[in-house]
Scaffold this active site. Structure first.
Site, PDB file in Angstrom:
ATOM      1  N   ASN A 209      36.663  31.759  43.956  1.00 11.53           N
ATOM      2  CA  ASN A 209      36.497  33.125  44.449  1.00 11.53           C
ATOM      3  C   ASN A 209      35.016  33.428  44.622  1.00 11.53           C
ATOM      4  O   ASN A 209      34.221  33.192  43.695  1.00 11.53           O
ATOM      5  CB  ASN A 209      37.088  34.123  43.433  1.00 11.53           C
ATOM      6  CG  ASN A 209      36.856  35.565  43.860  1.00 11.53           C
ATOM      7  OD1 ASN A 209      37.443  36.027  44.825  1.00 11.53           O
ATOM      8  ND2 ASN A 209      35.971  36.272  43.162  1.00 11.53           N
ATOM      9  N   GLU A 210      34.630  33.893  45.803  1.00 14.56           N
ATOM     10  CA  GLU A 210      33.255  34.363  46.077  1.00 14.56           C
ATOM     11  C   GLU A 210      32.204  33.456  45.428  1.00 14.56           C
ATOM     12  O   GLU A 210      31.315  33.936  44.709  1.00 14.56           O
ATOM     13  CB  GLU A 210      33.089  35.807  45.590  1.00 14.56           C
ATOM     14  CG  GLU A 210      33.947  36.786  46.353  1.00 14.56           C
ATOM     15  CD  GLU A 210      33.672  38.254  46.034  1.00 14.56           C
ATOM     16  OE1 GLU A 210      32.977  38.548  45.038  1.00 14.56           O
ATOM     17  OE2 GLU A 210      34.163  39.114  46.792  1.00 14.56           O
TER      18      GLU A 210
ATOM     19  N   GLU B 164      44.436  41.471  40.371  1.00 15.98           N
ATOM     20  CA  GLU B 164      43.492  40.736  39.514  1.00 15.98           C
ATOM     21  C   GLU B 164      43.693  41.133  38.058  1.00 15.98           C
ATOM     22  O   GLU B 164      43.972  42.289  37.751  1.00 15.98           O
ATOM     23  CB  GLU B 164      42.053  41.048  39.953  1.00 15.98           C
ATOM     24  CG  GLU B 164      41.019  40.349  39.090  1.00 15.98           C
ATOM     25  CD  GLU B 164      39.615  40.366  39.682  1.00 15.98           C
ATOM     26  OE1 GLU B 164      39.436  40.903  40.794  1.00 15.98           O
ATOM     27  OE2 GLU B 164      38.700  39.840  39.022  1.00 15.98           O
TER      28      GLU B 164
ATOM     29  N   GLU C 107      40.333  40.141  50.649  1.00 18.14           N
ATOM     30  CA  GLU C 107      39.953  41.362  49.906  1.00 18.14           C
ATOM     31  C   GLU C 107      39.375  42.345  50.905  1.00 18.14           C
ATOM     32  O   GLU C 107      38.407  42.020  51.597  1.00 18.14           O
ATOM     33  CB  GLU C 107      38.911  41.070  48.821  1.00 18.14           C
ATOM     34  CG  GLU C 107      39.479  40.394  47.590  1.00 18.14           C
ATOM     35  CD  GLU C 107      38.454  40.230  46.472  1.00 18.14           C
ATOM     36  OE1 GLU C 107      37.660  41.161  46.227  1.00 18.14           O
ATOM     37  OE2 GLU C 107      38.458  39.147  45.858  1.00 18.14           O
TER      38      GLU C 107
HETATM   39  O1  AHR Z   1      38.207  43.428  43.833  1.00 21.42           O
HETATM   40  C1  AHR Z   1      37.150  43.583  42.929  1.00 21.42           C
HETATM   41  C2  AHR Z   1      36.182  42.414  42.978  1.00 21.42           C
HETATM   42  O2  AHR Z   1      35.516  42.438  44.211  1.00 21.42           O
HETATM   43  C3  AHR Z   1      36.794  41.033  42.917  1.00 21.42           C
HETATM   44  O3  AHR Z   1      36.998  40.605  41.606  1.00 21.42           O
HETATM   45  C4  AHR Z   1      35.761  40.184  43.585  1.00 21.42           C
HETATM   46  O4  AHR Z   1      36.318  39.078  44.218  1.00 21.42           O
HETATM   47  C5  AHR Z   1      35.063  41.131  44.548  1.00 21.42           C
HETATM   48  O5  AHR Z   1      33.686  41.080  44.408  1.00 21.42           O
END
Ligand code: AHR
Length: 489
Positions: free
Chosen positions: A171-172, A26, A291
């Site tokens: 993402n999320e 990231e 993740e």
């Molecule tokens: O990996 C760290 C963070 O954790 C990421 O940016 C997010 O997707 C998750 O909450």
């Protein structure tokens, strides 16, 4: 202490997709800048990429790397990171309240992937942006047409399209902290339309829809159901994220937390299949566990990180040996679910909750590095349904937890690999293995990784190393150890 494993070639869970050894890089903290990309450092090559990091990532043998986030993607303008570097705008990163120089973007990422022999898993911004921008990025990366964004890629020196296959749609998006957070219905509709548009541009891609940001979120289950109801026919995978927290209940509880991963996967599989049943669909949605890791060591430090810095030290967990065993057991869990888990990304790759931790003048391979490397290297072929017999201990949250955590992988017609964790802190385990009703095997290698201090962390001067064991007829697993045992039938 005695343990035993039983398996049979006839009972295969499924073929192992090497992409379960993928990772996340990231654009945050020192993940990219000062980690992967560090121009000006003597350790970097002429493109600014750290050579020591390239070798460590190659050693990990990571087949696919997710980029650029994580939370970062949800307010990212990918166009800021292409073209001449001196014309790229410096911007605020809302997710991590940092400053983004945009000196590293899509083209640098693709160039770096070549050097580490990996492939891209690209995420699009569905927080502050939408269908059009996702399609523009896809056109830039994958299209061979004589059109604006494909031509921009050519102008930037990349004639041949990148042909990125796997695309994360946001993402999320369930998470309150996500920039542009949405309700499940809003997100489900947006994903459906985005996936449709992207597929009309490039029908060869596969898409990942966001599942819940974690297993404890109040909307877990409802989110998966509602989102999949909206977009089932246009997506291929649903994402899962899981970070293990601090060992508040002690080491033996910590190393048992992989059981949570097991339960979580079972729940998400059930949720996907319930939607499949109500839709009377013949299509199966698989899992991208994109993740996972241990994440708690850096929490206190990170409360004091000042906003609007460039590449600050953030989420730089220093892992210890109990974390390494939990990571090992999590990998065993992923291997046991290869029928549905086709992608998994340990998060992250460099500096940010990562197996590789850099400083100005070198790097440390953290304790969690070894099991990740071993599964990528030896975890190929198919997973066999493995019956494990072992003494156990009691953990209120999980009930009976076996000291032995293990799985057998069939690598080829006559070669097998056993991955095994002995969770017992002080006792050695004698291990019997029976495959196809036969317990006579020729051991070709036994790698053992153990440490008597669960809190031990690697430093520049001292680290736990893997040793080769010569078992002489009786396989023994050292107390508190990770083991990789290869046999010929
Ligand atoms: O990996 C760290 C963070 O954790 C990421 O940016 C997010 O997707 C998750 O909450």
């Amino acid at each position: 202490m005695q343990g035993a494993l039983y398996a049979n070639d006839l009972f295969s869970i499924g073929k192992i997709d090497h992409r379960i050894s993928s990772s996340l890089a990231e654009n945050m903290g020192r993940g990219i800048y000062k980690g992967i990309y560090d121009p000006g450092n003597d350790l970097s090559d002429s493109d600014g990429f750290r050579k020591d990091v390239i070798s460590a990532v190659k050693e990990l043998n990571v087949p696919m790397i997710r980029y650029p986030g994580g939370n970062f993607v949800s307010s990212y303008h990918w166009e800021d990171g292409i073209g001449p570097k001196n014309q790229r705008p410096q911007k605020v990163d809302l997710a991590w309240q940092s400053i983004e120089s945009n000196q590293f973007g899509v083209d640098e990422f693709m160039a770096w992937l070549k050097k580490v022999s990996s492939t891209a898993m690209m995420a699009v911004n569905l927080g502050t942006r939408g269908i059009e921008d996702a399609c523009n990025l896809l056109e830039y990366c994958n299209m061979d047409t004589n059109t604006y964004w494909a031509n921009k890629r050519r102008e930037n020196g990349h004639e041949v399209p990148y042909h990125i296959k796997t695309w994360c749609l946001g993402n999320e998006m369930d998470a309150p902290w996500q920039i542009g957070h949405k309700t499940s219905h809003e997100y489900g509709e947006l994903v459906n339309e985005t996936a449709k548009a992207m597929r009309s541009l490039d029908p060869t891609i596969e898409t990942v829809v966001c599942g819940s940001s974690n297993e404890d979120t109040p909307t877990f289950g409802i989110w998966e159901t509602n989102v999949l109801n909206e977009c089932y026919d246009n997506v291929d995978y649903i994402s899962m994220h899981q970070y293990y927290d601090l060992p508040a209940k002690g080491t033996m509880h910590h190393v048992a937390k992989s059981l949570r991963m097991d339960q979580f996967i079972n729940s998400v599989v059930a949720l996907c299949d319930a939607v499949k049943a109500t839709k009377k669909s013949s299509k199966t949605i698989n899992i991208s566990f994109d993740e996972w890791n241990v994440w708690y060591h850096s929490n206190e430090h990170d409360e004091h990180v000042k906003s609007w810095q460039q590449a600050p030290h953030r989420l730089e967990d220093v892992y210890n040996f109990e974390d390494a065993l939990l990571v090992g057991s999590s990998l065993i869990t992923l291997l046991k679910h290869v029928d549905r888990v086709k992608i998994a990304c340990f998060a992250q790759l460099v500096n940010v909750i990562a197996p590789i931790l850099t400083s100005e003048n070198g790097l440390i391979e953290q304790t969690i590095f070894m099991p990740i490397r071993d599964v990528s290297k030896y975890g190929y072929g198919e997973t066999l349904r493995t019956s494990v017999q072992s003494p156990s201990y009691q953990v209120p949250e999980f009930g009976d937890v076996q000291y032995l955590d293990s799985v057998i992988v069939k690598n080829s017609a006559d070669t097998y690999t056993v991955f095994a964790v002995n969770r017992h802190e002080t006792e050695t385990m004698n291990l019997a293995i029976n495959i196809n009703d036969d317990d006579r095997f020729q051991e070709t290698s036994h790698l053992s990784y153990s440490c008597s201090d669960p809190k031990f962390s690697n430093t520049a001067d001292q680290s736990v190393t893997e040793e080769t064991v010569h078992d002489d007829g009786q396989i023994t697993l050292k107390p508190f150890s990770w083991n990789v045992i290869t046999f010929k039938a």
